[in-house]
Design an enzyme around this catalytic site. Structure first.
Site, PDB file in Angstrom:
ATOM      1  N   GLU A  85       0.943  -1.105   0.060  1.00  0.00           N
ATOM      2  CA  GLU A  85       0.071  -0.049   0.044  1.00  0.00           C
ATOM      3  C   GLU A  85       0.929   1.180   0.015  1.00  0.00           C
ATOM      4  O   GLU A  85       2.090   1.150   0.507  1.00  0.00           O
ATOM      5  CB  GLU A  85      -0.906  -0.006   1.283  1.00  0.00           C
ATOM      6  N   ASP A  86       0.488   2.364  -0.648  1.00  0.00           N
ATOM      7  CA  ASP A  86       1.074   3.418  -0.686  1.00  0.00           C
ATOM      8  C   ASP A  86       1.069   4.266   0.756  1.00  0.00           C
ATOM      9  O   ASP A  86       2.038   4.699   1.586  1.00  0.00           O
ATOM     10  CB  ASP A  86       0.614   4.360  -1.601  1.00  0.00           C
ATOM     11  N   ASP A  95      -4.112   5.924   5.967  1.00  0.00           N
ATOM     12  CA  ASP A  95      -4.474   7.254   6.480  1.00  0.00           C
ATOM     13  C   ASP A  95      -5.473   6.823   7.695  1.00  0.00           C
ATOM     14  O   ASP A  95      -5.138   6.657   8.700  1.00  0.00           O
ATOM     15  CB  ASP A  95      -5.196   7.935   5.434  1.00  0.00           C
ATOM     16  N   PHE A 143      -1.785  16.204   3.816  1.00  0.00           N
ATOM     17  CA  PHE A 143      -2.199  15.383   2.837  1.00  0.00           C
ATOM     18  C   PHE A 143      -0.728  15.448   1.568  1.00  0.00           C
ATOM     19  O   PHE A 143      -0.422  16.557   1.420  1.00  0.00           O
ATOM     20  CB  PHE A 143      -3.365  16.078   1.949  1.00  0.00           C
ATOM     21  N   ARG A 194       1.180  12.090  -9.623  1.00  0.00           N
ATOM     22  CA  ARG A 194       1.778  10.770  -9.314  1.00  0.00           C
ATOM     23  C   ARG A 194       3.321  10.745  -9.736  1.00  0.00           C
ATOM     24  O   ARG A 194       4.052  10.020  -9.205  1.00  0.00           O
ATOM     25  CB  ARG A 194       0.928   9.848 -10.169  1.00  0.00           C
TER      26      ARG A 194
HETATM   27  P1  IMP Z   1      -7.707   5.356   4.311  1.00  0.00           P
HETATM   28  O1  IMP Z   1      -8.721   4.308   3.998  1.00  0.00           O
HETATM   29  O2  IMP Z   1      -8.180   6.530   4.801  1.00  0.00           O
HETATM   30  O3  IMP Z   1      -6.507   4.927   4.971  1.00  0.00           O
HETATM   31  O4  IMP Z   1      -6.899   5.713   2.916  1.00  0.00           O
HETATM   32  C1  IMP Z   1      -6.332   4.881   2.187  1.00  0.00           C
HETATM   33  C2  IMP Z   1      -6.170   5.710   0.637  1.00  0.00           C
HETATM   34  O5  IMP Z   1      -6.330   6.824   0.545  1.00  0.00           O
HETATM   35  C3  IMP Z   1      -4.763   5.477   0.426  1.00  0.00           C
HETATM   36  O6  IMP Z   1      -4.326   4.232  -0.233  1.00  0.00           O
HETATM   37  C4  IMP Z   1      -4.464   6.539  -0.479  1.00  0.00           C
HETATM   38  O7  IMP Z   1      -4.646   5.901  -1.941  1.00  0.00           O
HETATM   39  C5  IMP Z   1      -5.708   7.446  -0.299  1.00  0.00           C
HETATM   40  N1  IMP Z   1      -4.884   8.494   0.495  1.00  0.00           N
HETATM   41  C6  IMP Z   1      -4.668   8.783   2.060  1.00  0.00           C
HETATM   42  N2  IMP Z   1      -4.063   9.825   2.523  1.00  0.00           N
HETATM   43  C7  IMP Z   1      -3.557  10.338   1.301  1.00  0.00           C
HETATM   44  C8  IMP Z   1      -2.418  11.439   1.142  1.00  0.00           C
HETATM   45  O8  IMP Z   1      -2.088  12.147   2.122  1.00  0.00           O
HETATM   46  N3  IMP Z   1      -2.212  11.722  -0.114  1.00  0.00           N
HETATM   47  C9  IMP Z   1      -2.793  10.755  -1.090  1.00  0.00           C
HETATM   48  N4  IMP Z   1      -3.475   9.809  -1.097  1.00  0.00           N
HETATM   49  C10 IMP Z   1      -3.859   9.429   0.124  1.00  0.00           C
HETATM   50 MG    MG Z   2      -3.735   3.520  -1.792  1.00  0.00          MG
END
Ligand code: IMP
Ligand code: MG
Length: 181
Positions: free
Chosen positions: A98-99, A102, A151, A164
């Site tokens: 995963e990247d 959050d 972010f 990207r």
């Molecule tokens: P979560 O479900 O809130 O944990 O978010 C997961 C997904 O949201 C990540 O895999 C990213 O694709 C996107 N995401 C969350 N935070 C960021 C950020 O700071 N920048 C870009 N994409 C984000």
């Molecule tokens: Mg992601």
């Protein structure tokens, strides 16, 4: 593009060094075992492509896509599967790549989904961890960097499909998303 980025959080060199360390650690831990890296589209493709080139362990790759963002900066908490794996996960050692984690909603969904499909093992590797934003607990096995609750974009991560291709990871200028409101 430069004024869109408030500051560089992680340089290309810092990222490369850490990705190499993660690749070595993963190669060691999975020695003698099969391994399938499950990359989450689209944000983790750059991370995956660097990671596998630093690994000295044979591994299969597959892709999965879940969505919770819908073009906004904050997560809705509603996650849906957008694209499923191509290969069967049954009996395989899966490592989700995963990247960024959050709120954790996306990873929580993926872990629940994949764990019901009889993998031999299931672990999590994330390049970035934003613990201050976490809403659900996620067990992280491999973590690149812990970052503040801002972010970020670059190195695969986007805001509305932009940024990207940046070779570094930067904090997006909040004016960029404020303009849209
Ligand atoms: P979560 O479900 O809130 O944990 O978010 C997961 C997904 O949201 C990540 O895999 C990213 O694709 C996107 N995401 C969350 N935070 C960021 C950020 O700071 N920048 C870009 N994409 C984000
Ligand atoms: Mg992601």
């Amino acid at each position: 593009m430069k004024k869109d980025i408030l500051k560089v959080l992680l340089t290309k060199e810092q990222i490369q060094k850490r990705v190499k360390e993660l690749a070595r650690q993963i190669s060691r831990d999975y020695q003698g075992k099969d391994l399938t890296l499950v990359a989450t589209l689209k944000g983790s493709v750059i991370f995956l492509s660097d990671l596998i080139r630093f690994m000295n362990h044979p591994c299969a790759i597959d892709f999965i896509a879940a969505s919770s963002y819908r073009g906004q900066v904050t997560s809705s908490g509603v996650v849906r599967l957008v694209m499923d794996l191509r290969e069967s996960p049954v009996g395989k050692n899966l490592l989700i790549v995963e990247d960024i984690i959050d709120t954790g909603y996306t990873m929580d969904y993926l872990l629940k989904n994949l764990s019901t499909r009889q993998p031999k093992s299931l672990k999590v590797c994330t390049l970035l961890d934003k613990p201050a934003a976490r809403k659900v607990f996620i067990p992280i096995d491999y973590r690149g960097f812990t970052i503040p609750n801002e972010f970020v974009v670059g190195y695969g991560m986007d805001y509305l499909e932009k940024y990207r291709n940046l070779p570094y990871i930067g904090v997006l200028n909040p004016e960029i998303y404020r303009e849209r409101k």
